[in-house]
Design an enzyme around this catalytic site. Structure first.
Site, short mmCIF file in Angstrom:
data_model
loop_
_atom_site.label_atom_id
_atom_site.label_comp_id
_atom_site.label_asym_id
_atom_site.label_seq_id
_atom_site.Cartn_x
_atom_site.Cartn_y
_atom_site.Cartn_z
N TYR A 1 0.82 -1.21 0.00
CA TYR A 1 0.00 0.00 0.00
C TYR A 1 0.86 1.26 0.00
CZ TYR A 1 1.20 -0.11 4.93
OH TYR A 1 1.91 -0.14 6.11
N GLU B 1 12.18 -2.08 5.86
CA GLU B 1 11.12 -1.44 6.65
C GLU B 1 11.36 -1.63 8.15
OE1 GLU B 1 9.36 0.22 4.72
OE2 GLU B 1 9.58 -0.81 2.82
C1 BEZ Z 1 4.09 -1.14 1.43
O1 BEZ Z 1 2.99 -1.63 1.39
O2 BEZ Z 1 4.56 -0.55 0.50
C2 BEZ Z 1 4.84 -1.26 2.67
C3 BEZ Z 1 4.54 -0.44 3.70
C4 BEZ Z 1 5.24 -0.56 4.86
C5 BEZ Z 1 6.22 -1.50 4.99
C6 BEZ Z 1 6.50 -2.34 3.95
C7 BEZ Z 1 5.82 -2.22 2.78
#
Ligand code: BEZ
Length: 204
Positions: free
Chosen positions: A30, A107
């Site tokens: 997301y 992350e």
């Molecule tokens: C993502 O969905 O892009 C995402 C958001 C937070 C941590 C890892 C991926």
């Protein structure tokens, strides 16, 4: 019963196995995963989750900001009436551990993994939608880097000024907004921030 020489039930079953369960896992993106997946996925589908909103409420001290001047990145915030549209990536399970290791590094600033229901497929076509279990990364208010809610103008100012090892916070926001628009996903929070940050850029 007639014998259909062109029908290969076993081959079809293998494909469905991969898409269905056990040998593959759905990962819901997301945020940066929408515009920069960098994952060895075997399928990508529009997907949505219910009960959450996408919000620039997570601090970024390691990617789009620094500990002294944290940037802001998106997380999912529980909201009974909320929904969040994103992209589901189907990962072959032989790749999944390495993918999680990479994402855990990418992350590491406060996100943890969560399993939840994803609604796959586009709502604007007549294709049927399917509900599957998938994994996503979420940063809740209990992590140290969490920033929480703030007025849109203030969040925009913070994004405007933040830079980290992965680049500017502005780039993160504008790439995300562009990717959502390209996928016909509406998200008033993101587009309001985009408008504010573009105005700040014009003034500078
Ligand atoms: C993502 O969905 O892009 C995402 C958001 C937070 C941590 C890892 C991926």
């Amino acid at each position: 019963m007639t014998t259909d020489m062109h029908h290969h039930p076993e081959a079809q079953t293998q494909e469905q196995d991969l898409a269905n369960e056990e040998s593959a896992t759905w990962l819901f993106g997301y945020g940066s995963l929408i515009w920069k997946p960098e994952l060895p996925f075997v399928d990508a589908q529009p997907a949505r989750i219910d009960g959450y909103l996408r919000r620039f409420w997570q601090g970024s001290e390691d990617h789009r900001g620094t500990p002294e001047a944290p940037g802001r990145v998106v997380t999912l915030v529980p909201d009974r009436q909320g929904r969040c549209d994103g992209v589901a990536y189907l990962m072959n399970n032989v790749d999944i551990e390495q993918t999680f290791a990479q994402l855990d590094h990418r992350e590491k600033n406060g996100y943890t993994r969560l399993t939840l229901s994803l609604k796959l497929g586009s709502e604007t076509t007549s294709e049927s939608q399917e509900i599957v279990q998938g994994i996503t990364y979420i940063a809740n208010e209990n992590n140290e880097a969490y920033r929480g809610p703030a007025p849109i103008k203030q969040i925009a100012e913070e994004i405007f000024h933040s830079v980290g090892p992965s680049g500017t916070n502005i780039e993160y926001l504008l790439e995300l907004a562009e990717a959502l628009r390209a996928r016909a996903i509406d998200d008033p929070h993101i587009f309001a921030l985009e408008t504010e940050v573009l105005a700040l850029l014009q003034q500078s």
